[in-house]
Design a protein around this motif. Structure first.
Motif, PDB file in Angstrom:
ATOM      1  N   ALA A 124       0.830  -1.206   0.000  1.00 36.39           N
ATOM      2  CA  ALA A 124       0.000   0.000   0.000  1.00 36.39           C
ATOM      3  C   ALA A 124       0.867   1.258   0.000  1.00 36.39           C
ATOM      4  N   PHE A 125       1.974   1.223   0.738  1.00 39.61           N
ATOM      5  CA  PHE A 125       2.887   2.363   0.762  1.00 39.61           C
ATOM      6  C   PHE A 125       3.413   2.658  -0.650  1.00 39.61           C
ATOM      7  N   ARG A 126       3.682   1.622  -1.400  1.00 42.11           N
ATOM      8  CA  ARG A 126       4.267   1.804  -2.730  1.00 42.11           C
ATOM      9  C   ARG A 126       3.227   2.201  -3.776  1.00 42.11           C
ATOM     10  N   THR A 127       2.031   1.681  -3.633  1.00 46.51           N
ATOM     11  CA  THR A 127       1.002   1.906  -4.653  1.00 46.51           C
ATOM     12  C   THR A 127       0.057   3.049  -4.313  1.00 46.51           C
ATOM     13  N   GLY A 128      -0.039   3.385  -3.030  1.00 46.23           N
ATOM     14  CA  GLY A 128      -1.002   4.388  -2.604  1.00 46.23           C
ATOM     15  C   GLY A 128      -2.384   3.824  -2.357  1.00 46.23           C
ATOM     16  N   MET A 301      -0.620   1.465  10.303  1.00 44.65           N
ATOM     17  CA  MET A 301      -0.769   0.099   9.819  1.00 44.65           C
ATOM     18  C   MET A 301      -2.226  -0.332   9.615  1.00 44.65           C
ATOM     19  N   ILE A 302      -3.174   0.353  10.271  1.00 46.28           N
ATOM     20  CA  ILE A 302      -4.558  -0.131  10.264  1.00 46.28           C
ATOM     21  C   ILE A 302      -5.540   0.971   9.839  1.00 46.28           C
ATOM     22  N   CYS A 303      -5.558   2.070  10.574  1.00 54.13           N
ATOM     23  CA  CYS A 303      -6.640   3.053  10.425  1.00 54.13           C
ATOM     24  C   CYS A 303      -6.557   3.835   9.113  1.00 54.13           C
ATOM     25  N   THR A 304      -5.395   4.399   8.835  1.00 49.49           N
ATOM     26  CA  THR A 304      -5.252   5.180   7.601  1.00 49.49           C
ATOM     27  C   THR A 304      -5.408   4.306   6.360  1.00 49.49           C
ATOM     28  N   PRO A 305      -4.791   3.114   6.300  1.00 44.88           N
ATOM     29  CA  PRO A 305      -5.038   2.248   5.138  1.00 44.88           C
ATOM     30  C   PRO A 305      -6.509   1.892   4.977  1.00 44.88           C
ATOM     31  N   ALA A 306      -7.233   1.700   6.089  1.00 49.04           N
ATOM     32  CA  ALA A 306      -8.658   1.387   5.988  1.00 49.04           C
ATOM     33  C   ALA A 306      -9.413   2.528   5.327  1.00 49.04           C
ATOM     34  N   SER A 307      -9.139   3.758   5.749  1.00 52.07           N
ATOM     35  CA  SER A 307      -9.805   4.909   5.161  1.00 52.07           C
ATOM     36  C   SER A 307      -9.452   5.064   3.682  1.00 52.07           C
ATOM     37  N   LEU A 308      -8.179   4.887   3.345  1.00 50.85           N
ATOM     38  CA  LEU A 308      -7.735   5.078   1.965  1.00 50.85           C
ATOM     39  C   LEU A 308      -8.248   3.985   1.034  1.00 50.85           C
ATOM     40  N   SER A 309      -8.761   2.896   1.581  1.00 54.89           N
ATOM     41  CA  SER A 309      -9.308   1.823   0.756  1.00 54.89           C
ATOM     42  C   SER A 309     -10.737   2.102   0.317  1.00 54.89           C
ATOM     43  N   LEU A 314     -10.571  10.054   2.980  1.00 53.69           N
ATOM     44  CA  LEU A 314     -10.122  11.269   3.677  1.00 53.69           C
ATOM     45  C   LEU A 314      -8.884  11.011   4.522  1.00 53.69           C
ATOM     46  N   GLY A 315      -8.773   9.831   5.115  1.00 53.73           N
ATOM     47  CA  GLY A 315      -7.567   9.488   5.876  1.00 53.73           C
ATOM     48  C   GLY A 315      -7.358  10.335   7.113  1.00 53.73           C
ATOM     49  N   LEU A 316      -8.390  10.470   7.934  1.00 50.76           N
ATOM     50  CA  LEU A 316      -8.259  11.262   9.156  1.00 50.76           C
ATOM     51  C   LEU A 316      -7.133  10.752  10.041  1.00 50.76           C
ATOM     52  N   GLY A 317      -7.014   9.456  10.197  1.00 48.70           N
ATOM     53  CA  GLY A 317      -6.010   8.885  11.090  1.00 48.70           C
ATOM     54  C   GLY A 317      -6.485   8.877  12.527  1.00 48.70           C
TER      55      GLY A 317
END
Length: 353
Positions: A124-128, A301-309, A314-317
Motif C-alpha cells: 500500500a505504501f508503494r502503490t497508494g 498500519m490499520i486506520c489510515t489504510p482502511a480509510s484510503l481503501s 479522507l484518511g483522518l487517522g
C-alpha cells in the motif's frame, strides 16, 4: 557524513534494546494467553515450573524459558529462594482477568496483526492503495474488541453517557440506539445490559464481526433487546434514533462527512450523535508521547489504510484531534459539537443538529 554524538547514540541504542525486548515480550504474551498460562497463575499462588507444567499441560522446558523471559520483563514475579513464579494482583489484572479495566492482552493481538500484515501495508505504501479492515488477519478483530472493551466497561455507562445532556434519562426510559461500526458488539452489549428498557441495533460492514456480535449478545442474555445487522456507516437503515454512537471508528471511514450526513438523517428530534475517538491533541508536537506513539503506530498500519481503501479516502487517522473531528461534524450539517468528557485514551463528543 556527519559525526554522531556518541552519548546520544548510546542512549538511542539503549532505548532500542528496550523496544526490541518489548516487541519480543508481546509475542510471548499472546503465546502465554493462548496456551492458558496466565489463567493458571491468576490466583497468585507461587508455583514451580513442574507444578505449572502439570497444571497447564505445557511442556516443562518450554515453560521455564517462557517464565524466565516474562520475569525479565517484569510481567511475572520470581522468587529466587524457592525458584517459584507467580502473578502479582496487578499482573493478574493485566494478563489474566479479561474483565478487568486494565486487561492488556488484546493490545498485543492488535500488534500481532500488524506484524502479520506488514507485507500488505508495504504494498500500500508503494502503490497508494488502501487496505480494508476485512483484509487484515483475523487476530486484529479479536484483539481490537479485547483492547477497547476494558475502557468501555470502565467508562461508557458510568461516565460517557451521563456526560451527554439528557441521553441517560432517555435510555433509562426506553430509547432507540444505533451503534455504528460495532465490531464484535462489546459496546452494544454493554449498553443493552445497562439500559434494559431500550433497544440497540449494532451495524458493521464486516460480516464475520456481526456473527460474533450476535453470539456475544446471546451469551450475555440481551438478545431480546439487541439486533445486529450488516451495514455501512453511509447506508445503515432506520430512522428516529434517539442516539447514534460511533466508538473508535469514525477516523477509519473513507468518507466520515458522508457518514455524518447519514447519521443526521437517521436521528430523531433532539437526537444525539455520540462520537468516541482516540485521545489526541490538535498538533503533532503535543502527541509525541507514549499514547501518541501507540495510536500513530496503529494509524499507520490499520486506520489510515482502511480509510484510503474506501471512497473519498479522507484518511483522518487515529490522531485526528478535536479540530478535524469538529470540522467533519459541521461539514455534515450539525451545529452543536461539544467535548463531553475524556480519558487518557479517549475523547467523547456530543453532536446535535
Amino acid at each position: 557524513m556527519r559525526e554522531p554524538d556518541m552519548q546520544k547514540l548510546d542512549a538511542l541504542v539503549g532505548r532500542l534494546v528496550g523496544d526490541v525486548g518489548a516487541a519480543m515480550s508481546g509475542a510471548l504474551v499472546v503465546l502465554g494467553e493462548q496456551v492458558g498460562i496466565y489463567k493458571a497463575m491468576a490466583d497468585g499462588t507461587p508455583m514451580s515450573v513442574q507444578d505449572l507444567a502439570a497444571k497447564t499441560g505445557v511442556k516443562e522446558r518450554y515453560l521455564r524459558e517462557w517464565l524466565s523471559a516474562q520475569a525479565a520483563a517484569d510481567y511475572v514475579a520470581y522468587d529466587e529462594k524457592t525458584d517459584r513464579f507467580s502473578l502479582t494482583p496487578e499482573q493478574a489484572m493485566v494478563f489474566a482477568e479479561e474483565n478487568s479495566p486494565a486487561f492488556f492482552v488484546g493490545a498485543f493481538e492488535v500488534v500481532q496483526s500488524m506484524w502479520m500484515d506488514e507485507p500488505k501495508i508495504a504494498d500500500a505504501f508503494r502503490t497508494g492503495k488502501g487496505l480494508g479492515w476485512h483484509e487484515h488477519s483475523t487476530c486484529l478483530f479479536r484483539g481490537t474488541e479485547r483492547f477497547f472493551r476494558p475502557g468501555y466497561n470502565s467508562h461508557l455507562v458510568n461516565e460517557w453517557i451521563p456526560a451527554l445532556a439528557g441521553v441517560e434519562a432517555k435510555l433509562k426510559a426506553g430509547a432507540s440506539v444505533a451503534d455504528v461500526g460495532c465490531g464484535h458488539g462489546a459496546s452494544t452489549v454493554l449498553m443493552a445490559q445497562a439500559y434494559p428498557a431500550s433497544h440497540f441495533t449494532g451495524f458493521d460492514y464486516h460480516g464475520p464481526s456481526i456473527e460474533r456480535a450476535k453470539a456475544a449478545a446471546q451469551d450475555a442474555g440481551v438478545a431480546d433487546r439487541v439486533t445486529f445487522q450488516q451495514g455501512s456507516a453511509a447506508e445503515f437503515p432506520g430512522r428516529g434514533y434517539d442516539m447514534v454512537a460511533m466508538f473508535d471508528c469514525l477516523h477509519d471511514m473513507g468518507d466520515p462527512v458522508g457518514a455524518g450526513r447519514h447519521v443526521k438523517e437517521t436521528l430523531g428530534p433532539n437526537g444525539t450523535w455520540l462520537i468516541v475517538e482516540p485521545f489526541a491533541n490538535d498538533h503533532l508536537k503535543d502527541n509525541l508521547n507514549p499514547v501518541g506513539r501507540v495510536y500513530y503506530g496503529a494509524s499507520t498500519m490499520i486506520c489510515t489504510p482502511a480509510s484510503l481503501s474506501q471512497e473519498v479516502g479522507l484518511g483522518l487517522g487515529a490522531q485526528a484531534g478535536e479540530m478535524k473531528l469538529r470540522k467533519v461534524a459541521l461539514d455534515a450539517g450539525f451545529t452543536h459539537f461539544r467535548r463531553a468528557t475524556e480519558t487518557p485514551f479517549n475523547m467523547v463528543f456530543e453532536v446535535r443538529a
